[in-house]
Design a protein around this motif. Structure first.
Motif, PDB file in Angstrom:
ATOM      1  N   LEU A 291      42.452  38.072  18.434  1.00 36.53           N
ATOM      2  CA  LEU A 291      42.506  37.890  19.879  1.00 36.53           C
ATOM      3  C   LEU A 291      43.846  37.292  20.286  1.00 36.53           C
ATOM      4  O   LEU A 291      44.479  36.573  19.502  1.00 36.53           O
ATOM      5  N   PRO A 292      44.284  37.540  21.507  1.00 31.05           N
ATOM      6  CA  PRO A 292      45.529  36.918  21.984  1.00 31.05           C
ATOM      7  C   PRO A 292      45.372  35.413  22.120  1.00 31.05           C
ATOM      8  O   PRO A 292      44.256  34.878  22.098  1.00 31.05           O
ATOM      9  N   GLY A 293      46.506  34.735  22.278  1.00 33.51           N
ATOM     10  CA  GLY A 293      46.490  33.275  22.278  1.00 33.51           C
ATOM     11  C   GLY A 293      46.287  32.617  23.624  1.00 33.51           C
ATOM     12  O   GLY A 293      45.791  31.484  23.685  1.00 33.51           O
ATOM     13  N   ASN A 294      46.664  33.280  24.714  1.00 32.30           N
ATOM     14  CA  ASN A 294      46.460  32.666  26.029  1.00 32.30           C
ATOM     15  C   ASN A 294      44.967  32.507  26.290  1.00 32.30           C
ATOM     16  O   ASN A 294      44.186  33.440  26.042  1.00 32.30           O
ATOM     17  N   PRO A 295      44.522  31.341  26.781  1.00 37.19           N
ATOM     18  CA  PRO A 295      43.078  31.070  26.854  1.00 37.19           C
ATOM     19  C   PRO A 295      42.271  32.094  27.635  1.00 37.19           C
ATOM     20  O   PRO A 295      41.181  32.480  27.196  1.00 37.19           O
ATOM     21  N   VAL A 296      42.748  32.515  28.795  1.00 37.38           N
ATOM     22  CA  VAL A 296      41.979  33.485  29.579  1.00 37.38           C
ATOM     23  C   VAL A 296      41.918  34.821  28.845  1.00 37.38           C
ATOM     24  O   VAL A 296      40.865  35.474  28.802  1.00 37.38           O
ATOM     25  N   SER A 297      43.040  35.225  28.239  1.00 35.78           N
ATOM     26  CA  SER A 297      43.051  36.460  27.453  1.00 35.78           C
ATOM     27  C   SER A 297      42.082  36.361  26.295  1.00 35.78           C
ATOM     28  O   SER A 297      41.372  37.322  25.971  1.00 35.78           O
ATOM     29  N   THR A 298      42.032  35.202  25.659  1.00 38.33           N
ATOM     30  CA  THR A 298      41.100  34.984  24.549  1.00 38.33           C
ATOM     31  C   THR A 298      39.667  35.166  25.013  1.00 38.33           C
ATOM     32  O   THR A 298      38.861  35.864  24.379  1.00 38.33           O
ATOM     33  N   PHE A 299      39.324  34.538  26.135  1.00 38.25           N
ATOM     34  CA  PHE A 299      37.951  34.582  26.637  1.00 38.25           C
ATOM     35  C   PHE A 299      37.549  35.997  27.017  1.00 38.25           C
ATOM     36  O   PHE A 299      36.473  36.476  26.633  1.00 38.25           O
ATOM     37  N   VAL A 300      38.392  36.688  27.764  1.00 38.30           N
ATOM     38  CA  VAL A 300      38.047  38.030  28.243  1.00 38.30           C
ATOM     39  C   VAL A 300      37.922  39.005  27.083  1.00 38.30           C
ATOM     40  O   VAL A 300      36.949  39.762  26.980  1.00 38.30           O
ATOM     41  N   THR A 301      38.903  39.002  26.172  1.00 36.68           N
ATOM     42  CA  THR A 301      38.847  39.959  25.066  1.00 36.68           C
ATOM     43  C   THR A 301      37.745  39.610  24.076  1.00 36.68           C
ATOM     44  O   THR A 301      37.213  40.501  23.405  1.00 36.68           O
ATOM     45  N   PHE A 302      37.379  38.352  23.973  1.00 35.21           N
ATOM     46  CA  PHE A 302      36.236  37.988  23.129  1.00 35.21           C
ATOM     47  C   PHE A 302      35.002  38.757  23.572  1.00 35.21           C
ATOM     48  O   PHE A 302      34.291  39.356  22.754  1.00 35.21           O
ATOM     49  N   PHE A 303      34.729  38.758  24.864  1.00 36.53           N
ATOM     50  CA  PHE A 303      33.507  39.409  25.338  1.00 36.53           C
ATOM     51  C   PHE A 303      33.654  40.924  25.416  1.00 36.53           C
ATOM     52  O   PHE A 303      32.658  41.643  25.324  1.00 36.53           O
ATOM     53  N   LEU A 304      34.871  41.424  25.523  1.00 36.22           N
ATOM     54  CA  LEU A 304      35.070  42.869  25.546  1.00 36.22           C
ATOM     55  C   LEU A 304      35.030  43.486  24.156  1.00 36.22           C
ATOM     56  O   LEU A 304      34.684  44.666  24.005  1.00 36.22           O
ATOM     57  N   PHE A 305      35.375  42.700  23.120  1.00 34.92           N
ATOM     58  CA  PHE A 305      35.462  43.256  21.770  1.00 34.92           C
ATOM     59  C   PHE A 305      34.579  42.535  20.752  1.00 34.92           C
ATOM     60  O   PHE A 305      33.884  43.192  19.978  1.00 34.92           O
ATOM     61  N   SER A 364      47.275  33.938  32.911  1.00 34.25           N
ATOM     62  CA  SER A 364      46.320  33.969  31.800  1.00 34.25           C
ATOM     63  C   SER A 364      46.263  32.672  31.012  1.00 34.25           C
ATOM     64  O   SER A 364      45.483  32.565  30.059  1.00 34.25           O
ATOM     65  N   GLY A 365      47.068  31.683  31.391  1.00 38.84           N
ATOM     66  CA  GLY A 365      46.994  30.397  30.724  1.00 38.84           C
ATOM     67  C   GLY A 365      46.152  29.366  31.444  1.00 38.84           C
ATOM     68  O   GLY A 365      46.014  28.241  30.961  1.00 38.84           O
ATOM     69  N   LEU A 366      45.579  29.739  32.595  1.00 38.85           N
ATOM     70  CA  LEU A 366      44.886  28.766  33.439  1.00 38.85           C
ATOM     71  C   LEU A 366      43.387  28.775  33.175  1.00 38.85           C
ATOM     72  O   LEU A 366      42.643  29.581  33.737  1.00 38.85           O
ATOM     73  N   LEU A 367      42.933  27.866  32.316  1.00 34.12           N
ATOM     74  CA  LEU A 367      41.501  27.769  32.058  1.00 34.12           C
ATOM     75  C   LEU A 367      40.726  27.263  33.259  1.00 34.12           C
ATOM     76  O   LEU A 367      39.520  27.491  33.368  1.00 34.12           O
ATOM     77  N   SER A 368      41.410  26.566  34.164  1.00 38.67           N
ATOM     78  CA  SER A 368      40.723  26.103  35.369  1.00 38.67           C
ATOM     79  C   SER A 368      40.154  27.281  36.154  1.00 38.67           C
ATOM     80  O   SER A 368      39.118  27.157  36.823  1.00 38.67           O
TER      81      SER A 368
END
Length: 401
Positions: A291-305, A364-368
């Motif tokens: 998964l990518p390292g930016n938190p939002v990218s991590t979260f989204v791709t986790f659930f997509l893949f 994509s770095g904003l977990l807020s």
């Protein structure tokens, strides 16, 4: 390289996975969220005998309005009543077994009772007020198919046919670690140039919500030798290895390089925002998703893949083609050059219409933004959207099912 289209990449990933072969028999009370290993057949009829749908009177014979019937007994829930003779009635209660000979139940509100006799105030037909034997399930019927995820209704159905134990697929063992020299653990002093590792607890938490066995390998520095040892070890212990960070093209991004040494990278980059630098393949034969390292990218791709991969390992449908919800935007949104999952929250306007409000900053770095949102909306490529335009909406709560 632009990257592969999202749905094509998802289907290519799940096509490479197979269901875990091991299963276990566990008590029904422990089976919530697990996946059935085999089809389940009903060993009995449910209900095992015809029962009353409501409080009233079981009747044996032709039923016409204004007729008078002697009441010859009562049938409570749990009783096994004696047969009912023709042209007689029996007091009966909701869920009670229908006496042999009875062919209908009339509601207590539709009769007048005087002593041990009732007068019917309406006509009813044979079968009225009765739940027949086997109305819910018949002996030998397949009531649940292999791969079904067991939620509360499924547990109730299994209990209704008498199953105290159920055969389920062994929980997938998922190895997870994050990478990056810049990361330190929450609770430690924040040194210059460092940031707290938010991805790790987020991934472990998401995996725990999906009901897997988590092999938590912690956080590793950007060091090829350390990564090589960790990935090789993880491949021997797990059904799937996932990492966060290190799959881009930077000089310190070693994960992709090491995976190619130990196995293969089948996919790199997806035509998607956020989450373009995503990789999957295998490490020594064990499936791998980077998964990518930016938190939002991590979260989204986790659930997509990762979520579809876990479902396939568990024997279920990957659930990547389920139609999303369709809701209107509350505001305009300019066209983008990639399909984009933007963070949104459902709101209501003055007319009571449900709309999707977009978070002010989609970095994509904003977990807020993830903590604020209750889902994501998919913005199509090259289309300027205005308030009221309808888009695909994916609520977060559905991703945990």
């Amino acid at each position: 390289m632009r990257g592969e289209r999202l749905t094509a990449a998802q289907h290519r990933l799940v096509a490479q996975l197979t269901r875990i072969s091991e299963s276990e028999s566990i008590p029904l009370e422990a089976a919530l969220g697990r996946y059935l290993a085999d089809d389940v057949l009903a060993p009995v009829d449910v209900p095992p005998r015809a029962v009353s749908l409501y409080d009233g009177y079981a009747l044996a014979g032709p039923v016409v309005s204004d007729s008078i019937w002697p009441v010859v007994g009562e049938s409570f829930a749990g009783d096994s009543p004696p047969p009912l003779s023709t042209n007689a009635a029996m007091r009966i209660f909701t869920g009670s077994v229908l006496p042999d000979g009875a062919n209908a139940v009339i509601a207590q509100e539709a009769v007048d009772r005087t002593g041990d006799a009732i007068r019917l105030n309406e006509s009813i037909s044979p079968g009225d007020g009765v739940r027949p034997r086997g109305a819910d399930s018949r002996q030998g019927d397949c009531i649940l198919e292999a791969g079904t995820r067991l939620d509360a209704p499924q547990l109730g159905l299994l209990a209704s046919v008498g199953h105290g134990f159920v055969s389920v697929v062994r929980k997938p063992r998922i190895a997870v670690f994050t990478t990056g020299n810049e990361l330190i653990q929450p609770g430690e002093p924040l040194a210059p140039g460092k940031i707290y590792n938010a991805n790790h607890p987020m991934l472990v938490g998401a995996l725990s919500r999906l009901g897997v066995t988590v092999l938590d390998l912690g956080c590793l520095p950007d060091d090829a030798d350390r990564l090589r040892a960790a990935l090789a070890g993880a491949a021997t212990q797990s059904d799937l290895v996932i990492t966060s960070g290190g799959v881009s093209v930077g000089e310190a991004d070693f994960v992709r390089q090491v995976v190619e040494e130990l196995g293969r990278v089948d996919q790199w980059r997806v035509f998607l925002k956020p989450g373009k630098p995503l990789a999957f393949g295998d490490v020594a034969g064990t499936p791998f998703i980077g998964l990518p390292g930016n938190p939002v990218s991590t979260f989204v791709t986790f659930f997509l893949f990762v979520r579809p991969a876990i479902r396939v390992l568990s024997g279920a449908d990957p659930d990547i083609d389920r139609p999303p919800l369709r809701l209107p935007l509350a505001e305009s949104r300019p066209a983008g050059d990639r399909p984009e999952f933007v963070r949104v929250r459902r709101t209501r306007d003055g007319a009571g219409q449900t709309n999707l409000s977009v978070f002010r900053n989609q970095n994509s770095g904003l977990l807020s933004s993830m903590a604020w949102a209750d889902g994501v909306a998919l913005m199509p490529v090259g289309v300027d959207l205005v308030a009221g335009d309808v888009v695909d909406y994916f609520p977060f709560e559905a991703w945990y099912l």
